[in-house]
Design an enzyme around this catalytic site. Structure first.
Site, mmCIF file in Angstrom:
data_model
loop_
_atom_site.group_PDB
_atom_site.id
_atom_site.type_symbol
_atom_site.label_atom_id
_atom_site.label_comp_id
_atom_site.label_asym_id
_atom_site.label_seq_id
_atom_site.Cartn_x
_atom_site.Cartn_y
_atom_site.Cartn_z
ATOM 1 C CG ASP A 1 -2.201 0.721 1.128
ATOM 2 O OD1 ASP A 1 -2.167 1.943 0.930
ATOM 3 O OD2 ASP A 1 -3.261 0.086 1.233
ATOM 4 C CG ASN B 1 -8.366 -4.224 -2.135
ATOM 5 O OD1 ASN B 1 -9.594 -4.273 -2.085
ATOM 6 N ND2 ASN B 1 -7.648 -3.457 -1.310
ATOM 7 C CE1 TYR C 1 -14.175 3.344 -7.338
ATOM 8 C CE2 TYR C 1 -16.470 2.828 -7.805
ATOM 9 C CZ TYR C 1 -15.287 2.552 -7.130
ATOM 10 O OH TYR C 1 -15.221 1.485 -6.263
ATOM 11 C CG ASP D 1 1.860 5.035 -6.362
ATOM 12 O OD1 ASP D 1 0.862 4.574 -6.963
ATOM 13 O OD2 ASP D 1 2.123 6.247 -6.315
ATOM 14 C CB VAL D 2 -1.357 0.257 -7.757
ATOM 15 C CG1 VAL D 2 -1.485 -0.683 -6.580
ATOM 16 C CG2 VAL D 2 -2.365 1.405 -7.684
ATOM 17 C CB THR E 1 -18.688 3.563 1.501
ATOM 18 O OG1 THR E 1 -18.204 2.648 2.484
ATOM 19 C CG2 THR E 1 -18.544 2.984 0.121
ATOM 20 C CE LYS F 1 -12.957 0.146 -8.592
ATOM 21 N NZ LYS F 1 -11.867 -0.656 -8.015
ATOM 22 C CB THR G 1 -14.273 0.528 3.636
ATOM 23 O OG1 THR G 1 -14.568 1.223 2.414
ATOM 24 C CG2 THR G 1 -14.521 -0.958 3.457
HETATM 25 N N1 LIG Z 1 -16.299 0.219 -0.196
HETATM 26 C C1 LIG Z 1 -17.132 -0.050 -1.180
HETATM 27 O O1 LIG Z 1 -18.348 0.094 -1.031
HETATM 28 C C2 LIG Z 1 -16.634 -0.557 -2.503
HETATM 29 C C3 LIG Z 1 -17.568 -0.967 -3.439
HETATM 30 C C4 LIG Z 1 -17.132 -1.463 -4.653
HETATM 31 C C5 LIG Z 1 -15.785 -1.563 -4.923
HETATM 32 N N2 LIG Z 1 -14.878 -1.151 -3.999
HETATM 33 C C6 LIG Z 1 -13.463 -1.300 -4.314
HETATM 34 O O2 LIG Z 1 -12.847 -2.104 -3.337
HETATM 35 C C7 LIG Z 1 -11.449 -1.792 -3.243
HETATM 36 C C8 LIG Z 1 -11.065 -1.556 -1.785
HETATM 37 O O3 LIG Z 1 -11.757 -0.414 -1.288
HETATM 38 P P1 LIG Z 1 -12.106 -0.177 0.250
HETATM 39 O O4 LIG Z 1 -13.578 -0.084 0.338
HETATM 40 O O5 LIG Z 1 -11.387 -1.166 1.079
HETATM 41 O O6 LIG Z 1 -11.521 1.300 0.410
HETATM 42 P P2 LIG Z 1 -10.375 1.915 1.371
HETATM 43 O O7 LIG Z 1 -10.313 3.337 0.988
HETATM 44 O O8 LIG Z 1 -10.654 1.542 2.779
HETATM 45 O O9 LIG Z 1 -9.049 1.149 0.910
HETATM 46 C C9 LIG Z 1 -8.403 1.422 -0.295
HETATM 47 C C10 LIG Z 1 -6.927 1.135 -0.118
HETATM 48 O O10 LIG Z 1 -6.258 1.364 -1.371
HETATM 49 C C11 LIG Z 1 -5.063 2.065 -1.085
HETATM 50 N N3 LIG Z 1 -4.582 2.827 -2.244
HETATM 51 C C12 LIG Z 1 -5.139 3.942 -2.797
HETATM 52 N N4 LIG Z 1 -4.366 4.396 -3.778
HETATM 53 C C13 LIG Z 1 -3.278 3.573 -3.851
HETATM 54 C C14 LIG Z 1 -2.122 3.526 -4.662
HETATM 55 N N5 LIG Z 1 -1.890 4.439 -5.609
HETATM 56 N N6 LIG Z 1 -1.235 2.522 -4.469
HETATM 57 C C15 LIG Z 1 -1.449 1.594 -3.504
HETATM 58 N N7 LIG Z 1 -2.512 1.587 -2.692
HETATM 59 C C16 LIG Z 1 -3.428 2.573 -2.864
HETATM 60 C C17 LIG Z 1 -5.437 2.978 0.077
HETATM 61 O O11 LIG Z 1 -4.295 3.505 0.725
HETATM 62 C C18 LIG Z 1 -6.273 2.057 0.932
HETATM 63 O O12 LIG Z 1 -5.495 1.308 1.830
HETATM 64 C C19 LIG Z 1 -11.251 -0.567 -4.141
HETATM 65 O O13 LIG Z 1 -10.747 -0.974 -5.390
HETATM 66 C C20 LIG Z 1 -12.662 -0.023 -4.294
HETATM 67 O O14 LIG Z 1 -12.817 0.730 -5.476
HETATM 68 C C21 LIG Z 1 -15.270 -0.635 -2.781
#
Ligand SMILES: NC(=O)c1ccc[n+]([C@@H]2O[C@H](COP(=O)([O-])OP(=O)(O)OC[C@H]3O[C@@H](n4cnc5c(N)ncnc54)[C@H](O)[C@@H]3O)[C@@H](O)[C@H]2O)c1
Length: 247
Positions: free
Chosen positions: A37, A90, A154, A63-64, A192, A158, A189
């Site tokens: 991360d 993720n 977004y 950093d992805v 959201t 996706k 999380t």
């Molecule tokens: N929470 C939801 O309702 C939801 C719904 C659909 C999809 N998603 C997807 O699920 C995945 C996880 O989201 P989450 O809900 O755990 O959110 P979150 O914000 O809690 O976690 C996201 C993580 O990604 C990391 N991140 C962001 N940019 C980065 C980068 N450039 N390099 C490395 N790491 C990076 C952040 O530091 C964080 O730890 C995401 O891809 C999100 O789009 C979430």
């Protein structure tokens, strides 16, 4: 016996939210986990928590959007644990803006993290998975990648993840490398929190046939299935985990 015994997994965005839940669950199921991360302090805490509770995990900075970071992450997994079997793409960021409100810079940033970041992860992992004799890639998309939404950049990012997943599945299936996408609905999380507060939990519940706002573990359980050999005949598929919202 763990469902991931003997496996080595790399999880991007593993410092919090769903990525952290997957890191903990995978370790409980016997995998050696590399969680990566940009949030180093949070990631090191998850690493310590897993190692103190009988699992095996290593945190590293990734950093992805950086191809060099991906190369280093895959190398670290192979150097430390001998191979790479599982990649969970993720990491992601949310931008809740319509077409006219989205600047070109914002568009680029969302695509960089959410779609290019996944492409770079897939590209970096494949040679190591080939070396391991196969593997499983799980790409975290969203229900916003399945249908139109008001989050323009977004949703587009996706949707790309969904088709990149299928392209990877058809290209690398013959080498035993599977690739599936996961499409979460509304998961509680940090991502959201603001949305749930502004729209209101009651509203979201009313829109969700199962009347549940899910947590990160609910998604991690689906990702675990796709990561494990239990899904050995599953590739190019879309696992929707949304309480029935898209139904
Ligand atoms: N929470 C939801 O309702 C939801 C719904 C659909 C999809 N998603 C997807 O699920 C995945 C996880 O989201 P989450 O809900 O755990 O959110 P979150 O914000 O809690 O976690 C996201 C993580 O990604 C990391 N991140 C962001 N940019 C980065 C980068 N450039 N390099 C490395 N790491 C990076 C952040 O530091 C964080 O730890 C995401 O891809 C999100 O789009 C979430």
């Amino acid at each position: 016996m763990g469902r991931l015994d003997g496996k080595v997994a790399l999880i991007s965005g593993g410092s919090k939210g769903q990525g952290a839940a997957e890191a903990k669950l995978f370790a409980q199921e016997g995998a050696k986990v590399v969680l990566a991360d940009i949030l180093d302090d949070e990631g090191k805490k998850i690493e310590a928590e897993i190692n103190e509770t009988g699992g095996e995990a290593m945190y590293l900075h990734l950093d992805v959007t950086s191809e060099a970071d991906w190369a280093a992450a895959v190398r670290a997994a192979v150097d430390s644990y001998g191979k790479l079997d599982i990649l969970v793409n993720n990491a992601g960021i949310l931008l809740r803006k319509g077409v006219e409100e989205t600047s070109a810079e914002e568009w680029d940033r969302v695509q960089d993290v959410n779609s290019k970041g996944v492409f770079l992860g897939v590209k970096a992992a494949i040679p190591a998975m080939r070396e391991a004799g196969g593997g499983s890639i799980v790409n975290i998309s969203s229900i916003a990648g399945l249908r139109g939404s008001t989050s323009t950049a977004y949703g587009a990012s996706k949707g790309l993840v969904r088709l990149l997943t299928k392209s990877t599945a058809v290209q690398y299936g013959p080498e035993g490398i599977r690739c599936n996408s996961v499409h979460p609905g509304i998961i509680e999380t940090d991502m959201t929190e603001e949305m749930l507060d502004s729209v209101g939990r009651e509203q979201w519940l009313a829109r969700t046939p199962l009347r549940i706002i899910a947590n990160a573990h609910d998604v991690a359980l689906g990702v675990l299935y796709l990561a494990s050999d239990e899904s050995r005949y599953v590739t190019g598929s879309e696992l929707v985990i949304d309480g029935g919202i898209t139904a």
